[in-house]
Design an enzyme around this catalytic site. Structure first.
Site, mmCIF file in Angstrom:
data_model
loop_
_atom_site.group_PDB
_atom_site.id
_atom_site.type_symbol
_atom_site.label_atom_id
_atom_site.label_comp_id
_atom_site.label_asym_id
_atom_site.label_seq_id
_atom_site.Cartn_x
_atom_site.Cartn_y
_atom_site.Cartn_z
ATOM 1 N N CYS A 45 -2.210 -4.498 -0.253
ATOM 2 C CA CYS A 45 -2.178 -3.122 -0.658
ATOM 3 C C CYS A 45 -0.733 -2.587 -0.818
ATOM 4 C CB CYS A 45 -2.922 -2.296 0.361
ATOM 5 S SG CYS A 45 -3.512 -0.762 -0.320
ATOM 6 N N ARG A 70 -1.930 3.924 1.922
ATOM 7 C CA ARG A 70 -2.709 3.178 0.942
ATOM 8 C C ARG A 70 -3.920 2.486 1.566
ATOM 9 N NH1 ARG A 70 0.514 2.102 -3.784
ATOM 10 N NH2 ARG A 70 -0.600 0.167 -4.199
ATOM 11 N N TRP A 93 -4.830 -5.330 2.443
ATOM 12 C CA TRP A 93 -6.220 -4.879 2.446
ATOM 13 C C TRP A 93 -7.042 -6.078 1.995
ATOM 14 C CZ3 TRP A 93 -10.187 -4.090 -1.199
ATOM 15 C CH2 TRP A 93 -11.211 -3.219 -0.820
ATOM 16 N N ASN A 104 0.012 -8.454 -4.116
ATOM 17 C CA ASN A 104 -1.122 -7.557 -4.332
ATOM 18 C C ASN A 104 -1.905 -8.058 -5.530
ATOM 19 O OD1 ASN A 104 -0.382 -5.874 -2.262
ATOM 20 N ND2 ASN A 104 0.483 -4.285 -3.568
ATOM 21 N N GLY A 105 -3.225 -7.924 -5.499
ATOM 22 C CA GLY A 105 -4.042 -8.345 -6.626
ATOM 23 C C GLY A 105 -4.988 -9.468 -6.251
ATOM 24 N N GLU A 124 -18.907 15.520 -4.815
ATOM 25 C CA GLU A 124 -17.568 15.365 -4.234
ATOM 26 C C GLU A 124 -17.563 15.739 -2.762
ATOM 27 O OE1 GLU A 124 -13.407 14.750 -3.819
ATOM 28 O OE2 GLU A 124 -15.018 13.896 -5.049
ATOM 29 N N LYS A 161 -16.502 13.148 0.274
ATOM 30 C CA LYS A 161 -15.450 13.421 1.260
ATOM 31 C C LYS A 161 -15.955 13.193 2.679
ATOM 32 C CE LYS A 161 -12.439 13.363 -0.745
ATOM 33 N NZ LYS A 161 -12.852 13.119 -2.061
ATOM 34 N N GLU A 190 -16.323 9.439 3.309
ATOM 35 C CA GLU A 190 -15.051 8.726 3.355
ATOM 36 C C GLU A 190 -14.362 8.837 4.708
ATOM 37 O OE1 GLU A 190 -13.056 8.640 -1.057
ATOM 38 O OE2 GLU A 190 -13.125 10.569 -0.049
ATOM 39 N N HIS A 226 -37.785 15.689 -6.068
ATOM 40 C CA HIS A 226 -38.148 14.374 -6.598
ATOM 41 C C HIS A 226 -37.698 13.258 -5.662
ATOM 42 C CE1 HIS A 226 -39.463 16.030 -10.476
ATOM 43 N NE2 HIS A 226 -38.458 16.879 -10.321
ATOM 44 N N LYS A 231 -5.989 3.626 -1.043
ATOM 45 C CA LYS A 231 -5.667 4.769 -1.889
ATOM 46 C C LYS A 231 -5.701 4.407 -3.367
ATOM 47 C CE LYS A 231 -4.364 8.997 -2.687
ATOM 48 N NZ LYS A 231 -5.350 10.076 -2.503
#
Length: 612
Positions: A2, A27, A73, A99-100, A485, A489, A492, A508, A607
């Site tokens: 990360c 991050r 990460w 990273n990646g 949203e 939040k 998270e 429903h 992040k």
């Protein structure tokens, strides 16, 4: 992923590297490590936080003026000491951070195993450093050429930095699909995955482009080549970020600071773009593409996570104001669905970081079909602004908290300005209505400031519901994305299960969940289908659900039936999301604090999601 930071220069590297890792903590990560070159490469790494790494190396030799450091990460291999970065090559003459994702790592690994290479981790990164060393030895080439040849063999995304015991003044950095920035100081050079570890040392930076390799040698000017060995001229940008913007400024958490920054960040987003005296909305970044947007048969908004929710608000705005059909797509689904894209389509790509891997891939797909791509992004110099045809920065300032707050409201502000600008140019909105909205929009920062004063009431509500296991969020129209949203939040940062629904959809299915243990957050402002949202509240109350209502200031009807009421100032219906989202951010924050959660670095989250 990360976080990456590296240094070469006259100073001791360790203090710069460890401070850089702390700067990159926002991050999200699960392990950390550092390698310093001084004769040998001294490599230290550990599962856990940067503080644990710092404690681990307290009695270790960290002398040296060149080094690399990383926060990981986990993608390939579980979070543990062995899988943490940096990674050695077989001879321990090379060390790498990465990273990646190397997608063909398994094939490469099998080939390297047959050649006698020993793997100490389960990572794709270790495969890459072994491959580089294998090429350097067998092809009898220097390290730069070995890196070029290796990167031509790998499939996937990478941002890497390498040091070599045999060349103690050299850093090699390269990127594809994962960000990397180089800071140019006085006789010293910094490398990082973003500008936060660099800003206190220099304002001069170079952003690497895909498939570029930076050759950083002590005492020499920066050189850049592509993996195909084409020389490039470094272009130096000036950082606009101040050090104070990436510090907490007296707040307990970055998230709370960023919630309270929204009056300013929304104002900054509109500055120079909204002139109510002259009745002008002008986004300079898209001026050359106004005709194309105005005449588009369809707008496709692509994004992920919170940015996708902003895109849903944008759908309502563009269809209501500009009368252009809009589709909102998850970038990750869009890119794999063989979507129908036409040359007269306009694609709006939204990303806080400008580096979201799925969004970048979706952009490339849409470009290949001839669509016009407009970007909305917060980070200057990131990949999405450099990939799109045109776009607008949100100017929200650095957002350090992993859970996005001010970036969301800034994205919604840009979408509002964009929809108004196109609607005015198209003539799809009356002049009186246009002026009504822009005058109200100018007042939004002060109304956000007023909304923040509900904080104490939200703390009281948070104490009552901090131990709830589930939440339901309901909204209609423009407030449905706000409900999504708000639920995101809470998930998270508090790890409470929460779902957002259009209020009419509750019957429903979700209504089966409602009992006296179920808190239901309803955005019930007095515009649009107000009477129908009251009916939805009555349905919840009939099943003993607990109602937390976001209402317009002075509301009486909802107050009489809701268990808890949070008031926001009255505003135009199209602008309600900019106010209604504020109490939901505060509610999730305070519940998470009371539950003892890690607010700014919630578990398992990063992040900037630079891998699929």
């Amino acid at each position: 992923m990360c976080g990456i930071v590296a240094y070469v220069g006259p100073k001791q590297a360790y203090p710069i590297l460890i401070k850089g890792l702390y700067r990159l903590e926002y991050r999200g990560y699960d392990s950390a490590g550092i390698a310093i070159l001084n004769g040998d490469i001294k490599l230290y790494k550990t599962k856990g936080k940067v503080l644990e790494l710092e404690n681990f190396v307290k009695d270790k030799d960290v002398e040296g003026t060149i080094g690399i450091a990383h926060t990981r990460w986990a993608t390939h291999g579980e979070p543990n000491d062995a899988n943490a970065h940096p990674h050695f090559s077989n001879s321990k003459k090379l060390a790498i951070i990465h990273n990646g994702i190397i997608e063909n790592y398994a094939t490469l690994r099998e080939e390297l195993l047959t050649r006698g290479y020993v793997f100490r981790s389960n990572t794709d990164t270790e495969v890459l450093v072994h491959l580089i060393e294998d090429i350097r030895i067998n092809e009898k080439v220097d390290l730069v050429k070995a890196v070029q040849l290796a990167l031509n063999q790998v499939i996937g995304a990478y941002a890497i930095v390498i040091i070599s015991k045999e060349d103690p003044d050299l850093l090699i950095a390269a990127r594809k699909g994962s960000p990397l920035v180089i800071g140019i100081g006085e006789n010293e050079t910094f490398v990082a995955s973003d500008a936060t570890p660099i800003v206190e040392y220099t304002k001069n930076v170079v952003y690497l482009n895909d498939e570029e390799i930076a050759i950083i040698r002590r005492g020499e000017k920066l050189k850049i080549k592509t993996i195909k060995d084409i020389n490039k001229t470094p272009y130096i940008h000036k950082l606009e970020v101040n050090l104070s913007a990436i510090e907490k400024g007296g707040f307990d958490h970055f998230m709370l600071k960023e919630i309270y920054e929204q009056p300013r960040s929304i104002g900054d987003c509109m500055r120079g773009r909204l002139n109510t005296e002259q009745g002008i909305v002008s986004l300079g970044g898209i001026l050359d593409y106004v005709e194309r947007i105005k005449n588009a048969e369809r707008i496709i908004i692509i994004a992920c996570g919170t940015s996708w929710h902003a895109g849903l608000v944008g759908e309502y705005l563009f269809e209501e104001l500009a009368r252009i059909p809009v589709e909102v797509e998850y970038a990750s689904e869009f890119r794999y669905r063989n979507p129908v894209i036409r040359e007269n389509d306009v694609v709006i790509a939204i990303s806080q970081s400008g580096e979201t891997a799925d969004t970048l891939a979706a952009i490339e797909l849409a470009k290949s079909k001839g669509a016009t791509i407009i970007g909305i992004c917060n980070v200057v110099g990131s990949s999405i602004p450099r990939t799109t045809h045109a776009g607008s920065y949100t100017h929200a300032g650095p957002e350090i908290g992993v859970a996005s707050t001010k970036a969301f409201t800034a994205q919604v502000t840009i979408l509002t300005l964009m929809a108004l600008m196109i609607a005015d140019k198209k003539g799809s909105i009356s002049k009186s209505r246009y002026h009504q909205i822009i005058n109200e929009l100018e007042m939004i920062p002060s109304k956000v400031e007023k909304t923040l004063k509900v904080n104490d009431e939200i703390i009281r509500i948070a104490k009552l519901f901090k131990d709830s296991r589930n939440f339901l969020y309901l909204g209609r129209g423009l407030n449905f994305p706000v409900a999504l949203e708000g639920a995101l939040k809470l998930k998270e940062i508090s790890y409470i299960h929460a779902e957002g629904y259009p209020a009419a959809e509750m019957k429903h299915g979700p209504i089966a969940l409602i009992d006296e243990e179920m808190p239901v957050v309803v955005i019930a402002t007095n515009q649009g289908v107000y009477e129908k949202i009251i009916s939805n509240i009555e349905e919840v109350k009939a099943r003993k659900g607990k109602i937390i209502a976001i209402v317009t200031e002075g509301d009486k009807s909802v107050r009489n039936i809701a268990d808890y009421v949070i008031e926001i100032p009255d505003t135009d219906e199209l602008l309600v999301p900019l106010l209604a989202t504020i109490p939901l951010q505060l509610l999730s924050y305070h519940i998470a604090v009371l539950r003892g959660c890690n607010i700014d670095q919630p578990r398992n989250l990063a992040k900037s999601v630079t891998v699929e």
